[in-house]
Scaffold this motif. Structure first.
Motif, PDB file in Angstrom:
ATOM      1  N   UNK A  22     -51.138 -17.927  44.225  1.00  0.00           N
ATOM      2  CA  UNK A  22     -50.717 -19.281  43.851  1.00  0.00           C
ATOM      3  C   UNK A  22     -49.593 -19.193  42.832  1.00  0.00           C
ATOM      4  N   UNK A  23     -48.901 -20.320  42.660  1.00  0.00           N
ATOM      5  CA  UNK A  23     -47.817 -20.352  41.692  1.00  0.00           C
ATOM      6  C   UNK A  23     -46.498 -20.622  42.366  1.00  0.00           C
ATOM      7  N   UNK A  24     -45.444 -20.082  41.790  1.00  0.00           N
ATOM      8  CA  UNK A  24     -44.085 -20.327  42.257  1.00  0.00           C
ATOM      9  C   UNK A  24     -43.740 -19.372  43.401  1.00  0.00           C
ATOM     10  N   UNK A  25     -44.232 -19.698  44.575  1.00  0.00           N
ATOM     11  CA  UNK A  25     -44.096 -18.812  45.723  1.00  0.00           C
ATOM     12  C   UNK A  25     -43.108 -19.377  46.724  1.00  0.00           C
ATOM     13  N   UNK A  26     -42.084 -18.587  47.053  1.00  0.00           N
ATOM     14  CA  UNK A  26     -41.180 -18.952  48.141  1.00  0.00           C
ATOM     15  C   UNK A  26     -41.698 -18.346  49.442  1.00  0.00           C
ATOM     16  N   UNK A  27     -42.047 -17.065  49.363  1.00  0.00           N
ATOM     17  CA  UNK A  27     -42.626 -16.379  50.508  1.00  0.00           C
ATOM     18  C   UNK A  27     -43.348 -15.134  50.015  1.00  0.00           C
TER      19      UNK A  27
ATOM     20  N   UNK B  68     -49.408  -7.953  46.124  1.00  0.00           N
ATOM     21  CA  UNK B  68     -48.501  -8.671  47.011  1.00  0.00           C
ATOM     22  C   UNK B  68     -47.072  -8.582  46.489  1.00  0.00           C
ATOM     23  N   UNK B  69     -46.159  -8.471  47.420  1.00  0.00           N
ATOM     24  CA  UNK B  69     -44.738  -8.565  47.089  1.00  0.00           C
ATOM     25  C   UNK B  69     -44.318  -9.994  47.390  1.00  0.00           C
ATOM     26  N   UNK B  70     -43.975 -10.714  46.336  1.00  0.00           N
ATOM     27  CA  UNK B  70     -43.749 -12.153  46.446  1.00  0.00           C
ATOM     28  C   UNK B  70     -42.305 -12.485  46.090  1.00  0.00           C
ATOM     29  N   UNK B  71     -41.691 -13.288  46.930  1.00  0.00           N
ATOM     30  CA  UNK B  71     -40.384 -13.852  46.591  1.00  0.00           C
ATOM     31  C   UNK B  71     -40.653 -15.119  45.779  1.00  0.00           C
ATOM     32  N   UNK B  72     -40.250 -15.070  44.519  1.00  0.00           N
ATOM     33  CA  UNK B  72     -40.532 -16.166  43.594  1.00  0.00           C
ATOM     34  C   UNK B  72     -39.585 -17.325  43.863  1.00  0.00           C
TER      35      UNK B  72
ATOM     36  N   UNK C  74     -38.524 -19.785  42.059  1.00  0.00           N
ATOM     37  CA  UNK C  74     -37.559 -20.194  41.041  1.00  0.00           C
ATOM     38  C   UNK C  74     -36.362 -19.249  40.928  1.00  0.00           C
ATOM     39  N   UNK C  75     -36.538 -18.019  41.427  1.00  0.00           N
ATOM     40  CA  UNK C  75     -35.468 -17.027  41.284  1.00  0.00           C
ATOM     41  C   UNK C  75     -34.986 -16.467  42.621  1.00  0.00           C
ATOM     42  N   UNK C  76     -35.827 -16.608  43.653  1.00  0.00           N
ATOM     43  CA  UNK C  76     -35.592 -16.000  44.965  1.00  0.00           C
ATOM     44  C   UNK C  76     -35.481 -14.486  44.874  1.00  0.00           C
TER      45      UNK C  76
END
Length: 121
Positions: free
Chosen positions: A25-30, A97-101, A103-105
Motif C-alpha cells: 500500500x502507499x504511493x504505488x504506480x506499479x 517487492x520492487x515498486x515504482x513509486x 510520486x517519483x516514478x
C-alpha cells in the motif's frame, strides 16, 4: 511511501499447510517482481520464490512442488501457499517487492516486517 504487510504465519504440524499474504500500500504506480524470502534460526536469509508482473515464477529447490507463489495485481498482493510443510521450513518469512513509486516514478525495493512460521515435528 510504500508499506508491505505480511500475514498468515503461525504454528502448524509437519505435513500441514499455511497461506501467507503480503499486501502493498502507499504511493504505488506499479509493482514489478515480488518475492518471498525466509530466514531460519541461525541461518542467512534465503530466496524462496519469485513472481514477475506477468506471472512467471521461480522457486528454491527446497520448496519446489510444495510451495506456490501467486499475485493479485488488482490488490497489490502476493501470496505464498505452503503445503507439505517440514520442520526445516520453520523461519521468519519476508515479502519483498520492487515498486515504482507514484510520486517519483522511480523503482525502489521494499521489505515487509516478516511473519513467523513454525512447523512442529
Amino acid at each position: 511511501q510504500v508499506q508491505l504487510v505480511e500475514s498468515g504465519g503461525g504454528l502448524v504440524q509437519a505435513g500441514g499447510s499455511l497461506r501467507l499474504s503480503c499486501a502493498a500500500s502507499g504511493s504505488i504506480f506499479s509493482i514489478n517482481t515480488m518475492r518471498w524470502f525466509r530466514q531460519g534460526p541461525g541461518k542467512q536469509r534465503e530466496l524462496v520464490a519469485t513472481i514477475t508482473t506477468g506471472g512467471t515464477t521461480n522457486y528454491a529447490d527446497s520448496v519446489k512442488g510444495r510451495f506456490t507463489i501467486s499475485r493479485d495485481n488488482a490488490k497489490n498482493t502476493v501470496y505464498l501457499q505452503m503445503n507439505s510443510l517440514k520442520p526445516e521450513d520453520t523461519a521468519v518469512y519476508y515479502c519483498h517487492a520492487t515498486v515504482v513509486v507514484a510520486t517519483t516514478l522511480l523503482a525502489n525495493d521494499y521489505w515487509g516486517q516478516g511473519t513467523r512460521v513454525t512447523v512442529s515435528s
